[in-house]
Design a protein around this motif. Sequence first.
Motif, short mmCIF file in Angstrom:
data_model
loop_
_atom_site.label_atom_id
_atom_site.label_comp_id
_atom_site.label_asym_id
_atom_site.label_seq_id
_atom_site.Cartn_x
_atom_site.Cartn_y
_atom_site.Cartn_z
N VAL A 118 -63.35 -15.30 -22.51
CA VAL A 118 -63.55 -14.11 -23.23
C VAL A 118 -62.36 -13.25 -23.54
CG1 VAL A 118 -66.20 -14.24 -22.96
CG2 VAL A 118 -64.69 -12.70 -21.92
N THR A 119 -62.17 -12.53 -24.63
CA THR A 119 -61.43 -11.65 -24.76
C THR A 119 -62.10 -10.21 -24.34
OG1 THR A 119 -61.70 -11.27 -26.77
CG2 THR A 119 -59.85 -12.78 -26.50
N GLN A 120 -61.10 -9.07 -23.87
CA GLN A 120 -61.99 -8.03 -23.51
C GLN A 120 -60.97 -6.74 -24.00
OE1 GLN A 120 -62.04 -8.51 -19.09
NE2 GLN A 120 -64.33 -8.50 -19.44
N GLY A 121 -61.60 -5.95 -24.51
CA GLY A 121 -61.27 -4.44 -24.64
C GLY A 121 -61.15 -3.59 -23.49
N GLU A 122 -60.45 -2.57 -23.57
CA GLU A 122 -60.15 -1.68 -22.21
C GLU A 122 -60.06 -0.39 -22.58
OE1 GLU A 122 -56.32 -0.66 -19.52
OE2 GLU A 122 -56.97 -2.84 -19.48
N SER A 123 -61.02 0.56 -22.18
CA SER A 123 -60.85 2.13 -22.33
C SER A 123 -60.66 2.61 -20.80
CB SER A 123 -61.92 2.61 -23.16
OG SER A 123 -61.87 3.99 -23.42
N LEU A 124 -59.76 3.91 -21.06
CA LEU A 124 -59.58 4.58 -19.99
C LEU A 124 -60.31 5.93 -20.31
CD1 LEU A 124 -58.33 5.63 -17.21
CD2 LEU A 124 -56.29 6.28 -18.58
N LEU A 125 -61.50 6.23 -19.54
CA LEU A 125 -62.00 7.38 -19.87
C LEU A 125 -61.50 8.43 -18.77
CD1 LEU A 125 -65.52 6.10 -20.61
CD2 LEU A 125 -63.51 6.69 -21.96
N VAL A 126 -60.76 9.56 -18.79
CA VAL A 126 -59.96 10.32 -18.09
C VAL A 126 -61.02 11.20 -17.35
CG1 VAL A 126 -58.17 11.86 -18.02
CG2 VAL A 126 -58.11 10.12 -19.73
N GLU A 127 -60.39 11.61 -15.95
CA GLU A 127 -61.20 12.67 -14.97
C GLU A 127 -60.77 13.90 -15.77
OE1 GLU A 127 -59.06 11.63 -11.70
OE2 GLU A 127 -60.44 10.26 -10.74
N GLY A 128 -61.71 14.80 -15.90
CA GLY A 128 -61.55 16.21 -16.19
C GLY A 128 -61.72 16.43 -17.80
N TRP A 129 -61.87 15.36 -18.48
CA TRP A 129 -62.24 15.38 -19.89
C TRP A 129 -63.44 15.67 -20.13
CZ3 TRP A 129 -59.40 11.44 -23.57
CH2 TRP A 129 -58.18 11.62 -23.75
N THR A 130 -63.95 16.34 -21.31
CA THR A 130 -65.29 16.59 -21.79
C THR A 130 -65.92 15.40 -22.65
OG1 THR A 130 -64.70 17.46 -23.83
CG2 THR A 130 -64.85 19.17 -22.04
N PHE A 131 -67.02 15.30 -22.79
CA PHE A 131 -67.52 14.35 -23.46
C PHE A 131 -67.11 14.20 -24.68
CE2 PHE A 131 -71.20 12.75 -26.48
CZ PHE A 131 -71.11 11.50 -25.92
N ARG A 132 -66.88 15.51 -25.43
CA ARG A 132 -66.29 15.66 -26.73
C ARG A 132 -65.03 14.75 -26.84
NH1 ARG A 132 -63.40 19.95 -28.90
NH2 ARG A 132 -64.07 21.30 -27.47
N GLN A 133 -64.19 14.97 -25.73
CA GLN A 133 -62.93 14.23 -25.78
C GLN A 133 -62.93 12.88 -25.54
OE1 GLN A 133 -61.34 17.01 -22.66
NE2 GLN A 133 -59.51 17.24 -23.82
N TRP A 134 -64.09 12.30 -24.92
CA TRP A 134 -64.15 11.16 -24.57
C TRP A 134 -64.52 10.31 -25.60
CZ3 TRP A 134 -66.77 8.96 -19.54
CH2 TRP A 134 -65.95 9.10 -18.15
N ARG A 135 -65.62 11.04 -26.35
CA ARG A 135 -66.17 10.45 -27.60
C ARG A 135 -65.06 10.24 -28.61
NH1 ARG A 135 -71.57 12.95 -30.78
NH2 ARG A 135 -72.01 10.94 -31.92
N ALA A 136 -64.31 11.21 -28.85
CA ALA A 136 -63.07 11.09 -29.83
C ALA A 136 -62.27 9.91 -29.70
CB ALA A 136 -62.14 12.50 -30.04
N ARG A 137 -61.89 9.66 -27.99
CA ARG A 137 -61.31 8.43 -28.00
C ARG A 137 -62.05 7.21 -28.20
NH1 ARG A 137 -57.64 7.33 -22.49
NH2 ARG A 137 -56.29 8.62 -23.88
N LEU A 138 -63.35 7.33 -28.04
CA LEU A 138 -64.06 5.99 -28.03
C LEU A 138 -64.14 5.88 -29.52
CD1 LEU A 138 -66.82 6.11 -25.23
CD2 LEU A 138 -64.72 5.01 -25.40
N ASP A 139 -64.45 6.61 -30.26
CA ASP A 139 -64.58 6.62 -31.95
C ASP A 139 -63.57 5.91 -32.45
OD1 ASP A 139 -67.22 7.76 -31.66
OD2 ASP A 139 -66.74 9.63 -32.70
N GLN A 140 -62.27 6.09 -32.05
CA GLN A 140 -60.97 5.47 -32.46
C GLN A 140 -60.68 4.28 -31.82
OE1 GLN A 140 -59.42 6.93 -35.13
NE2 GLN A 140 -60.93 8.50 -34.98
#
Length: 331
Positions: free
Chosen positions: A104-126
Amino acid sequence: MRSFLKLLFFLGILLAALIVAGAWWANSPIALRDATVDFRVAPKSTLRSAVAQMQEAGVGVNADLLALLARWRGVATGIKAGSYSVRQGVTPEELLAKLARGDVTQGESLLVEGWTFRQWRARLDQHPDLKHDTAGLPEAEIASRLGIDGAHIDGWLLPDTYLFDKQSSDLELLARAHRAMRKKLDVAWSGREANLPYKTPYEALIMASIVEKETGRSEDREMVAAVFVNRLRRGMLLQTDPTVIYGLGEAFDGNLRKRDLQTDTPYNTYTRSGLPPSPIAMPGLAAIQAALHPASSDALYFVARGDGSSQFSRTLDEHNKAVGKYQKGGK
């Protein structure tokens, strides 16, 4: 007898021709809609339903012939679910092997320490490789779907690099991060030092989020935790800027003013004693460990030196001198 032998000969020739034709088909390129075609095989798919999903995505493979080839290879029931990618030139033989291996092919996302959920969500939304099932959902609804009590998600997701099947749900990724944080927090809480000023693992998580935001260098993490633990024990105000900034939310413009420190909110640790009501960021494992294993120190203050490290002090007089030296240009 001769007629029977002729029939056998004819059938042998026909079988050989079919084998040659089948081998030719199995090793000939499949027609693809584009140079590269991505498709997803849903969990519990049969081979025929998998072929239907491939055909819909633009892989022009014959379902009947691929089924025969799969039975011949003994992999008709061994197709793996997941996201796949094939390129021009791929043959039925190669495609079947890929499906059987689960290549299978895989995607990857780094969810950063110290970020808020709002910041995480903005990254995932893109993120182009995720299916955005949380789009338009309020945070409280997402928290409910993740099984988080209350409306605040901050603190409850473990920072890490996450691999996932392409076009899987962003909600699935968040659920993985939540399960990981629950597990890590439970383990860390069970091994905590005695006599810490936390009643619950959640309070430790709140402290860890403060330590995460206040630490410039990793080697200072346990000392930062010690300062806040010591202040809690003595009933002193925590007086930490990141909690005030969190309480300002989107109104914060990057400049923390004196009036902000004086304006009471549930997160203003200059006006309210104890911990804020929820974590202010996603703490990493190191911050959680620091909150549960602070340094042995009687320091009550710290100030940034300007190089990422902090100067720690036991008394207000020592602290004021450090502030003068490192923040006001004193000697």
